[in-house]
Design a protein around this motif. Structure first.
Motif, mmCIF file in Angstrom:
data_model
loop_
_atom_site.group_PDB
_atom_site.id
_atom_site.type_symbol
_atom_site.label_atom_id
_atom_site.label_comp_id
_atom_site.label_asym_id
_atom_site.label_seq_id
_atom_site.Cartn_x
_atom_site.Cartn_y
_atom_site.Cartn_z
ATOM 1 N N GLY A 106 -58.741 -11.852 -34.830
ATOM 2 C CA GLY A 106 -58.018 -10.773 -35.690
ATOM 3 C C GLY A 106 -56.542 -11.909 -35.849
ATOM 4 O O GLY A 106 -55.848 -11.324 -36.881
ATOM 5 N N SER A 107 -56.214 -12.992 -35.097
ATOM 6 C CA SER A 107 -54.820 -13.628 -35.455
ATOM 7 C C SER A 107 -54.821 -14.228 -36.814
ATOM 8 O O SER A 107 -55.962 -14.794 -36.913
ATOM 9 N N GLU A 108 -53.750 -14.041 -37.317
ATOM 10 C CA GLU A 108 -53.494 -14.624 -38.825
ATOM 11 C C GLU A 108 -53.361 -16.175 -38.712
ATOM 12 O O GLU A 108 -52.774 -16.826 -37.646
ATOM 13 N N VAL A 109 -53.919 -16.964 -39.476
ATOM 14 C CA VAL A 109 -54.054 -18.315 -39.536
ATOM 15 C C VAL A 109 -53.561 -18.925 -40.945
ATOM 16 O O VAL A 109 -53.840 -18.391 -41.986
ATOM 17 N N GLU A 110 -52.859 -20.050 -40.851
ATOM 18 C CA GLU A 110 -52.347 -20.860 -42.058
ATOM 19 C C GLU A 110 -53.258 -21.953 -41.987
ATOM 20 O O GLU A 110 -53.147 -22.798 -41.200
ATOM 21 N N TYR A 152 -48.987 -15.902 -33.705
ATOM 22 C CA TYR A 152 -49.255 -14.658 -32.524
ATOM 23 C C TYR A 152 -47.975 -14.084 -32.062
ATOM 24 O O TYR A 152 -46.786 -14.751 -32.545
ATOM 25 N N SER A 206 -59.547 -15.497 -45.664
ATOM 26 C CA SER A 206 -59.319 -14.217 -46.163
ATOM 27 C C SER A 206 -59.387 -14.073 -47.626
ATOM 28 O O SER A 206 -59.534 -15.055 -48.532
ATOM 29 N N ILE A 233 -52.258 -20.914 -36.052
ATOM 30 C CA ILE A 233 -52.408 -19.766 -35.603
ATOM 31 C C ILE A 233 -51.012 -19.002 -35.248
ATOM 32 O O ILE A 233 -50.589 -19.433 -34.293
ATOM 33 N N LYS A 239 -55.040 -18.631 -46.278
ATOM 34 C CA LYS A 239 -54.839 -17.698 -45.401
ATOM 35 C C LYS A 239 -56.215 -17.513 -44.935
ATOM 36 O O LYS A 239 -57.087 -17.447 -45.463
ATOM 37 N N ILE A 241 -62.642 -19.788 -37.913
ATOM 38 C CA ILE A 241 -61.598 -19.060 -38.348
ATOM 39 C C ILE A 241 -62.226 -19.015 -39.885
ATOM 40 O O ILE A 241 -62.936 -20.025 -40.568
ATOM 41 N N GLU A 253 -58.144 -15.778 -40.705
ATOM 42 C CA GLU A 253 -57.835 -15.264 -39.710
ATOM 43 C C GLU A 253 -58.764 -15.652 -38.414
ATOM 44 O O GLU A 253 -60.030 -16.169 -39.117
#
Length: 344
Positions: free
Chosen positions: A265-269, A344, A321, A342, A281, A318, A283
Motif C-alpha cells: 500500500g505504500s505510494e511509489v514514484e 513512507y 495506479s 517508495i 504513480k 509495484i 503502490e
C-alpha cells in the motif's frame, strides 16, 4: 587585472564547479526524506507462449511481428486434411456402434418373442401330454382286466411317451432361448461401452480438428515471427509469444536493509529511463517471501565454509495506479529499466 585577482576568480570558479558537481551527484545518489530508492527495477508484463497442440503443416500465418491482437483472433492455421479424415472415421465408428446396438436390441426382441412362443407351445404340449397320460393310465387298467388288446395299450403308451418327449424338448428349447436372450443383453452392455468409446474418440477427433486453428489467448502484442508457411510443427511447440497488454507492473529489487519501512500500500514514484520527464504513480502490491538469490536457478549454499556475506535483495511488486495517463502507459515495454522511490 592583477595576478591576485585572477587567482581569486579561478578559486571561486573551481569552488562553483565543485559545488555544482556535488549537488548533481547528491541529487542522483542521495535521497533526503522518508524515501527508499532503487534503480534495480524493471517493467514486467505477462509473456504468454502460444503453442501448437497438434502435429501438422502450417497452412496460413495471419499475424505480423509486434502487431496488436485481440483475444480470439486467428493467428495460425494448420492444414486440417488429416484431422478431417480422422473425424470422418471416428464418426463412422460411432454410427457403426449405434447400429450394432440397434441390431442387438432387435435380437433381444426376437429372442423374447421366441421365448413367449415357446412358453405357449410348452403349455399346449403339457395339456396334450396330460391327456395322453390319462389315456395311458386308463388303458393300463383296462389291460389288467383284459378289456383292450396289447396293441391298443402299446399305442396309448407310445403316444404318451412321444408327447412327453415333445414337452421335454420344448422345455429345453425354452431354456436355450432364454440363454440367448441373456447373452444378447450382455452384448448390448458391451455395445454400450463400445458406443461410449466411439463417442469419446469422435469428440477427441473434433477437438483436435479445432486445434488446427490457433487463436490468441489474450489481448496483447505479438513477438518475432519465427515460423514459415509449410513448416511442420509438433505438439507443444511454441509458435510465438504474446505480450499481455492488460497487466503491467514493476519488479523492484530492494536491499534487505531497505525493507524496514516498505509495506503493501505504500505510494511509489516511478521514473522510466526510456520515458524522460514522466513520473508514474504506483503502490506496493506485495513483497516476496524469498530473496532473489533463493529463487535463482542455482541458489547459493553457505554450508561449504567459504562464506562471504553479501547484501541480499528482495523482489517487491509495484503496480501502476489508475491515475497514470493511458497514453503514457502504452509507451511501457516489458524489461524497461526504471527508478523507484517508495515513500513512507
Amino acid at each position: 587585472m592583477n595576478h591576485r585577482s585572477k587567482k581569486i576568480i579561478s578559486y571561486i570558479l573551481t569552488l562553483a564547479v565543485i559545488a555544482v558537481a556535488a549537488v548533481w551527484v547528491g541529487s542522483k545518489f542521495i535521497r533526503l526524506g522518508n524515501v527508499e530508492f532503487t534503480d534495480n527495477a524493471q517493467v514486467q508484463q505477462q509473456i504468454v507462449p502460444v503453442n501448437s497442440r497438434v502435429q501438422g503443416y502450417i497452412k496460413e500465418i495471419r499475424f505480423n511481428e509486434y502487431e496488436q491482437v485481440r483475444k480470439g483472433d486467428t493467428l495460425v492455421v494448420i492444414d486440417d486434411a488429416d484431422m478431417r479424415l480422422r473425424v470422418a472415421q471416428a464418426r463412422a465408428d460411432y454410427q457403426n456402434a449405434l447400429a450394432g446396438r440397434e441390431v442387438a436390441d432387435r435380437s433381444v426382441g426376437v429372442a423374447s418373442a421366441n421365448v413367449a412362443v415357446t412358453d405357449a407351445s410348452i403349455a399346449e404340449a403339457k395339456v396334450v401330454m396330460d391327456m395322453a397320460k390319462t389315456d395311458f393310465d386308463r388303458y393300463t387298467k383296462l389291460l389288467e382286466q383284459d378289456a383292450v388288446t396289447r396293441q391298443q395299450y402299446d399305442a396309448a403308451r407310445t403316444d404318451y411317451e412321444a408327447k412327453k418327449a415333445r414337452y421335454g424338448m420344448l422345455a429345453r428349447q425354452r431354456a436355450a432361448t432364454s440363454n440367448v436372450v441373456a447373452e444378447t443383453r450382455q452384448r448390448i452392455a458391451q455395445n454400450e461401452a463400445g458406443i461410449e468409446l466411439a463417442k469419446a474418440m469422435l469428440e477427441m477427433a473434433e477437438l483436435n480438428l479445432s486445434y488446427c486453428v490457433i487463436l490468441a489467448p489474450c489481448d496483447g502484442y505479438t513477438s518475432r515471427k519465427e515460423i514459415q508457411t509449410g513448416q511442420l510443427v509438433q505438439p507443444g511447440q511454441t509458435l510465438l509469444d504474446i505480450v499481455d497488454s492488460a497487466d503491467v507492473w514493476v519488479t523492484a529489487n530492494y536491499k534487505e536493509t531497505q525493507l524496514q519501512h516498505i509495506e503493501a500500500g505504500s505510494e511509489v514514484e516511478i521514473k522510466v529511463d526510456a520515458i524522460p520527464g514522466v513520473v508514474f504513480k504506483g503502490e506496493v502490491a506485495g513483497l516476496s517471501k524469498a530473496t532473489g538469490a533463493s529463487l535463482s536457478l542455482m541458489p547459493q549454499d553457505n554450508s561449504a565454509g567459504n562464506f562471504v556475506k553479501v547484501r541480499q535483495r528482495i523482489p517487491v511488486r509495484i503496480e501502476f495506479s489508475k491515475a497514470n495517463s493511458p497514453s503514457d502507459m502504452e509507451r511501457l515495454r516489458a524489461g524497461m529499466n526504471v527508478e523507484c522511490e517508495i515513500r513512507y
